[in-house]
Design a protein around this motif. Sequence first.
Motif, PDB file in Angstrom:
ATOM      1  N   GLY A  90       0.832  -1.200   0.000  1.00  0.00           N
ATOM      2  CA  GLY A  90       0.000   0.000   0.000  1.00  0.00           C
ATOM      3  C   GLY A  90       0.862   1.243   0.000  1.00  0.00           C
ATOM      4  N   GLY A  91       0.288   2.324  -0.464  1.00  0.00           N
ATOM      5  CA  GLY A  91       0.938   3.622  -0.298  1.00  0.00           C
ATOM      6  C   GLY A  91       2.165   3.861  -1.148  1.00  0.00           C
ATOM      7  N   ILE A  92       2.182   3.303  -2.351  1.00  0.00           N
ATOM      8  CA  ILE A  92       3.326   3.605  -3.234  1.00  0.00           C
ATOM      9  C   ILE A  92       3.266   5.086  -3.636  1.00  0.00           C
ATOM     10  N   VAL A 102      -5.762   1.257   4.936  1.00  0.00           N
ATOM     11  CA  VAL A 102      -6.596   0.067   4.774  1.00  0.00           C
ATOM     12  C   VAL A 102      -5.751  -1.207   4.944  1.00  0.00           C
ATOM     13  N   VAL A 103      -4.492  -1.134   4.557  1.00  0.00           N
ATOM     14  CA  VAL A 103      -3.632  -2.314   4.718  1.00  0.00           C
ATOM     15  C   VAL A 103      -3.341  -2.550   6.208  1.00  0.00           C
ATOM     16  N   PHE A 104      -3.219  -1.474   6.991  1.00  0.00           N
ATOM     17  CA  PHE A 104      -3.095  -1.640   8.446  1.00  0.00           C
ATOM     18  C   PHE A 104      -4.344  -2.320   9.017  1.00  0.00           C
ATOM     19  N   LYS A 121       3.152 -11.551   2.271  1.00  0.00           N
ATOM     20  CA  LYS A 121       4.145 -10.522   2.643  1.00  0.00           C
ATOM     21  C   LYS A 121       3.418  -9.206   2.470  1.00  0.00           C
ATOM     22  N   ILE A 122       3.437  -8.415   3.525  1.00  0.00           N
ATOM     23  CA  ILE A 122       2.588  -7.225   3.539  1.00  0.00           C
ATOM     24  C   ILE A 122       3.409  -5.994   3.905  1.00  0.00           C
ATOM     25  N   ALA A 123       3.358  -5.007   3.047  1.00  0.00           N
ATOM     26  CA  ALA A 123       4.106  -3.758   3.249  1.00  0.00           C
ATOM     27  C   ALA A 123       3.153  -2.586   3.007  1.00  0.00           C
ATOM     28  N   PRO A 124       2.642  -1.980   4.080  1.00  0.00           N
ATOM     29  CA  PRO A 124       1.583  -0.976   3.894  1.00  0.00           C
ATOM     30  C   PRO A 124       2.057   0.412   3.490  1.00  0.00           C
ATOM     31  N   VAL A 125       3.358   0.688   3.659  1.00  0.00           N
ATOM     32  CA  VAL A 125       3.829   2.066   3.403  1.00  0.00           C
ATOM     33  C   VAL A 125       5.084   2.012   2.530  1.00  0.00           C
ATOM     34  N   ILE A 126       4.869   1.966   1.226  1.00  0.00           N
ATOM     35  CA  ILE A 126       6.017   1.864   0.313  1.00  0.00           C
ATOM     36  C   ILE A 126       6.719   3.214   0.161  1.00  0.00           C
ATOM     37  N   ASN A 127       5.982   4.289   0.329  1.00  0.00           N
ATOM     38  CA  ASN A 127       6.561   5.624   0.118  1.00  0.00           C
ATOM     39  C   ASN A 127       6.410   6.473   1.388  1.00  0.00           C
ATOM     40  N   PRO A 128       7.159   6.118   2.452  1.00  0.00           N
ATOM     41  CA  PRO A 128       6.986   6.845   3.726  1.00  0.00           C
ATOM     42  C   PRO A 128       7.362   8.320   3.620  1.00  0.00           C
ATOM     43  N   ASP A 129       8.364   8.642   2.813  1.00  0.00           N
ATOM     44  CA  ASP A 129       8.771  10.059   2.719  1.00  0.00           C
ATOM     45  C   ASP A 129       7.656  10.901   2.112  1.00  0.00           C
ATOM     46  N   GLY A 130       6.957  10.343   1.129  1.00  0.00           N
ATOM     47  CA  GLY A 130       5.826  11.061   0.537  1.00  0.00           C
ATOM     48  C   GLY A 130       4.695  11.227   1.542  1.00  0.00           C
ATOM     49  N   LEU A 131       4.414  10.162   2.287  1.00  0.00           N
ATOM     50  CA  LEU A 131       3.330  10.210   3.276  1.00  0.00           C
ATOM     51  C   LEU A 131       3.647  11.191   4.400  1.00  0.00           C
TER      52      LEU A 131
END
Length: 290
Positions: A90-92, A102-104, A121-131
């Motif tokens: 999520g969150g690319i 929603v992935v959380f 395999k679950i990764a909810p925040v692919i782009n943390p710097d953007g978020l």
Amino acid sequence: MNYLVVFAGLVLCTAATAAVSVPAKIVKKPANTWCAPLVSRLPKITLAQCQSSALKPSGTVSKKGFPLLIRDVPAGVALTRTPVKVLLIGGIHGDEKTASAVVFKWLDTLNDSTSNDLHWKIAPVINPDGLLARKPTRVNASGVDLNRNFPTPNWDKEAPQYWRVRTRSDPRRFPGKAALSEPESRWVFNQIEQFGPDVIISVHAPFGVLDFDGAGTPPSKFGRLLFNRVGVYPGSLGNYGGLHKDIPVVTIELPNSQQMPSDAEVARIWKDMLVWVENNVAAQGKLAAK
Ligand SMILES: [Zn+2]
């Protein structure tokens, strides 16, 4: 002035003495430092939910040094076949807050599940710097749209040309100077290489539809979201995974990037997604070959 200096010295001495005298038994293991900033941005996600998400830093960090988080959830039941492997991200795009939130929610659902027969395999925040940018951004800290940075064939020619001509050099859609130029897209690429998912599910917002790339039967409906192709772009994950790696890629486009769907709708999307994976990915017969 002298008084102040002496006073400060006394405080320091007192503090130092106090620090030395703290018994070891009350020194707590520090809580992770990444949940607080994340939940400040994620709608309807509590600190407790983040803390219990069982996400772990992968060892790779974003451009600005934020850990890229992932949770590995092996199948929880004994199977006679190799479990279907699902990569859920999520969150690319960092400004699509609900796409991470929603992935959380689904990570929380998995905590309560006793019959998981998929390997996630679950990764909810692919782009943390953007978020986490002061004003969240679609692009990462280098100004790159990570979802245009995957190494689709002929990327060097097609991605920059598409950006210049079709998007009129829209800075929100800059594909980068080279495919996989960014730590975040390289990380997703490596997850695909190492995990070898049978299906990739990537959550976005706000178009309110489902999209699908690759072989197999597209999902017709998850919750209220209906299948409706959004498009194929040079360097996108759907293009890379679905068309060039032959891994089905489902793109979930939530209807609003800032406001969460109801809990009931979040649960329906999850349930419909599981049924589709069971009926369409597990049934593809790919598994027998693995
Ligand atoms: Zn998006």
